[in-house]
Design a protein around this motif. Structure first.
Motif, PDB file in Angstrom:
ATOM      1  N   ASN A 126       1.062  -1.057  -0.045  1.00 30.13           N
ATOM      2  CA  ASN A 126      -0.025  -0.099  -0.010  1.00 30.13           C
ATOM      3  C   ASN A 126       1.058   1.327  -0.073  1.00 30.13           C
ATOM      4  O   ASN A 126       2.132   0.982  -0.421  1.00 30.13           O
ATOM      5  CB  ASN A 126      -0.852  -0.238   1.067  1.00 30.13           C
ATOM      6  N   ILE A 139      -7.445  -2.731  -7.298  1.00 28.09           N
ATOM      7  CA  ILE A 139      -8.062  -3.337  -5.973  1.00 28.09           C
ATOM      8  C   ILE A 139      -8.484  -4.722  -6.168  1.00 28.09           C
ATOM      9  O   ILE A 139      -8.233  -5.383  -7.241  1.00 28.09           O
ATOM     10  CB  ILE A 139      -9.268  -2.637  -5.796  1.00 28.09           C
ATOM     11  N   LYS A 157      -6.599   3.116  -9.100  1.00 34.67           N
ATOM     12  CA  LYS A 157      -6.416   2.279  -8.029  1.00 34.67           C
ATOM     13  C   LYS A 157      -6.356   0.707  -8.458  1.00 34.67           C
ATOM     14  O   LYS A 157      -7.330   0.430  -9.233  1.00 34.67           O
ATOM     15  CB  LYS A 157      -7.440   2.690  -7.011  1.00 34.67           C
ATOM     16  N   THR A 191     -10.548   3.203 -10.768  1.00 33.98           N
ATOM     17  CA  THR A 191     -10.110   2.000 -10.620  1.00 33.98           C
ATOM     18  C   THR A 191      -9.643   1.460 -11.941  1.00 33.98           C
ATOM     19  O   THR A 191     -10.091   1.753 -12.813  1.00 33.98           O
ATOM     20  CB  THR A 191     -10.793   0.822 -10.261  1.00 33.98           C
ATOM     21  N   THR A 248      -9.873   0.569  -1.150  1.00 32.92           N
ATOM     22  CA  THR A 248      -8.858  -0.457  -1.099  1.00 32.92           C
ATOM     23  C   THR A 248      -9.109  -1.545   0.042  1.00 32.92           C
ATOM     24  O   THR A 248      -8.696  -2.625  -0.065  1.00 32.92           O
ATOM     25  CB  THR A 248      -7.409   0.017  -0.963  1.00 32.92           C
ATOM     26  N   ASP A 250      -3.943   6.834   2.857  1.00 33.30           N
ATOM     27  CA  ASP A 250      -5.260   5.822   2.957  1.00 33.30           C
ATOM     28  C   ASP A 250      -6.321   6.632   3.543  1.00 33.30           C
ATOM     29  O   ASP A 250      -6.331   7.453   4.601  1.00 33.30           O
ATOM     30  CB  ASP A 250      -4.999   4.626   4.002  1.00 33.30           C
TER      31      ASP A 250
END
Lengths: 323, 249
Positions: free
Chosen positions: A97, A257, A255, A250, A200, B161
């Motif tokens: 991450n 995922i 991202k 995404t 996520t 995050d």
């Protein structure tokens, strides 16, 4: 000798990802016949640290310093390197991450330890040490030989099941002397998306594409997401058009995922989009074009107009939720 | 202020990848090589900063690690607008070796901001930028979605995050750049292509840094089970299947 995981916390709490790392680390430690140590940086209560024991962590090395409340990749690397050396780490595991991606490569140089990043399962072999990872944005997997005595792995989120293996962990405080000169990153402002499920972290993701036709049509997606405790996402054209925020994009350049369930609604399924979602355990596709490539990636499909299908899905979910 | 943008060349993202030699090597036949998408966005942002006189950015250079056959990628970056380029003459083997080679470029010049894309679209490592920073003992900031220069200082927005942080770090630093940094990659115009021919490419020899890892085999992804189609008039059946068959809701 040991296996070390970096147990990241979010406002003093661990989350499922942390326990995935612990479960993974415990299994790697078992493969190598050694013990599992976790490193925690920041203010985390002892009761929270002890939760790591449930997943096989035998020792937690914890350190807190006011200069370490925000990620400074250089300072964090230096600290984890010292703990790794003290504990005789053979393998160091972090999440793939934001934090893991900014620390692990630095640590690789500092310890001259080979790095396997974005690993998706247990090492294939330990002598030689070979890991598996996704390459070419999900179009292939590669076997990567880590050719140094100490190895570093960053693990993809949601790629390893939690495995309970309860032990009573030893908690050890590790004090650090730091002055401002060692921490270069100064945080001026923090903006958090409060109360939203992180894309996520979400087990279920509801994603809309250009087939939704307009930002005004998103209501049933939001409603379905709310009912299923899901995060919302979108394809690239949708974020480029400004129908949805960039954080929701995404795909290859957005991202990546790996939820348990991904709804692709009005998304044709271009290679670049699939690159971001192909690790989902189940993909549901709803698209009016039955030849859309998304149906090749999906396990469940509905060929039809999303605006007509979505209300029916919302009703069906409401029904099962009230049972 | 000088900016260095590190660029990698990768197969065009629509390439159908194939492997050869018993699945141990990428089959490069017929591959179109392009600048890695995130590196291209970094370059675009660097040029935008240079276009704005208030930033004080005077020069944008690019650095690439690879053999002479990758010079077309460098020329493309020069055509887009970079002022000059550096190439470290070695076949890239792993991120560690590439970062060590890039460190030689940084040492050879005077750079205040060094930009790297967050990952390459081929091996998806996300490693080179942070490794480079550690080789140089410089600060690094990852997941940058906005970069400004105000009063001679870089002001950075990075993704964390569940949110964003605005941070500052002293120069020189390594910035690892993700989506959002620039809207669309800049495209080379005819004039740029002509000018690129005469821009200098400095070739450096590689340092003695060996790779720490190597790819030993590739495998295609497992084919998924065929899609089960549900009648749109009976959409509720999908929810029933997700609950009782897939057991995911």
């Amino acid at each position: 000798m040991s296996v070390i995981i970096y147990a990241e916390n979010w406002d003093g709490k661990f989350k499922k990802l942390t326990f995935e790392l612990a479960s993974y680390g415990a299994k790697v430690a078992e493969m190598l016949g050694t013990s599992l140590v976790a490193v925690s940086i920041g203010k985390v209560e002892e009761s929270e640290l002890k939760k790591l024991g449930k997943y096989g962590v035998q020792k937690v090395v914890t350190t807190d310093h006011e200069l370490l409340r925000h990620l400074d990749s250089k300072a964090y690397t230096s600290l984890i390197a010292r703990v790794a050396q003290k504990e005789g780490a053979k393998v160091i595991v972090m999440a793939s991450n934001n934090a893991g991606k900014s620390i692990a490569p630095r640590l690789s140089v500092k310890l001259k330890a080979a790095l396997g990043s974005g690993v998706n399962k247990l090492p294939l072999t330990t002598e030689p040490f070979v890991v598996s990872k996704k390459v070419f944005s999900g179009n292939a997997f590669a076997h990567l030989l880590l050719n140094t005595e100490v190895k570093i792995i960053t693990l993809m989120q949601n790629s390893f099941d939690l495995a309970e293996n309860a032990v009573e962990p030893v908690i050890e405080n590790f004090s650090v002397e730091l002055d401002g000169a060692e921490v270069k990153t100064v945080v001026k402002d923090v903006q958090k998306h409060e109360g939203k499920i992180l894309l996520t972290d979400a087990e279920i993701v509801i994603s809309g594409g250009r087939g939704m036709k307009s930002a005004d049509n998103w209501q049933p997606i939001l409603e379905l997401a709310e009912l299923l405790n899901a995060a919302t996402a979108c394809s690239r054209p949708v974020s480029d058009e400004g129908w949805r925020p960039h954080e929701e994009h995404t795909g290859q350049t957005g991202k990546i995922i790996a939820p348990n369930l991904y709804f692709a609604i009005g998304i044709s399924g271009a290679t670049q989009h699939l690159a971001g979602v192909s690790s989902s355990k189940y993909i549901v596709a709803i698209n009016s074009d039955k030849s859309a490539p998304i149906f090749e990636a999906a396990q469940y499909g509905i060929v039809g107009d999303a605006m007509k299908v979505l209300p029916k899905l919302v009703e069906a979910v409401k029904e099962i939720k009230t049972k | 202020m000088n900016v260095l943008v590190c660029i990698s060349n990768v197969p065009d993202t629509t390439t159908k990848v194939k492997f050869t030699d018993n699945n141990t090597r990428l089959d490069t036949a017929g591959i179109q090589w392009v600048i890695n998408p995130w590196d291209e966005l970094s370059l675009t942002r660097a040029l935008e900063l240079k276009d704005d006189a208030s930033t004080g950015v005077k020069q944008v250079s690019v650095a690439h690690v690879g053999p002479v056959s990758s010079e077309p990628t460098i020329r493309k970056a020069l055509a887009i607008g970079a002022d000059n380029a550096f190439r470290v003459n070695v076949e890239p083997a792993d991120a560690y070796q590439v970062a060590a080679a890039l460190a030689e470029v940084v040492k050879a010049g005077q750079f205040d901001i060094i930009l790297c894309g967050i990952e390459s679209s081929d091996y998806n490592g996300s490693n080179v930028g942070s490794m480079l920073a550690e080789f140089l003992d410089l600060p690094s900031v990852s997941a940058i979605s906005n970069l400004k220069v105000e009063g001679g200082q870089a002001v950075i927005t990075r993704e964390i995050d569940g949110g964003k942080e605005v941070v500052v770090v002293p120069s020189p630093f390594v910035g690892i750049v993700q989506k959002g940094i620039a809207k669309e990659p800049r495209i080379a115009a005819m004039r740029g292509i002509m000018m690129a021919r005469s821009k200098p490419i400095t070739v450096l020899e590689a340092p003695a840094a060996e790779a720490l890892s190597s790819f030993v085999a590739y495998e295609p992804p497992q084919p998924r089970a065929a899609c089960k189609f549900i009648d749109p008039e009976n959409a509720a059946q999908l929810i029933e299947m997700l609950q009782n068959e897939a057991k995911v809701i």
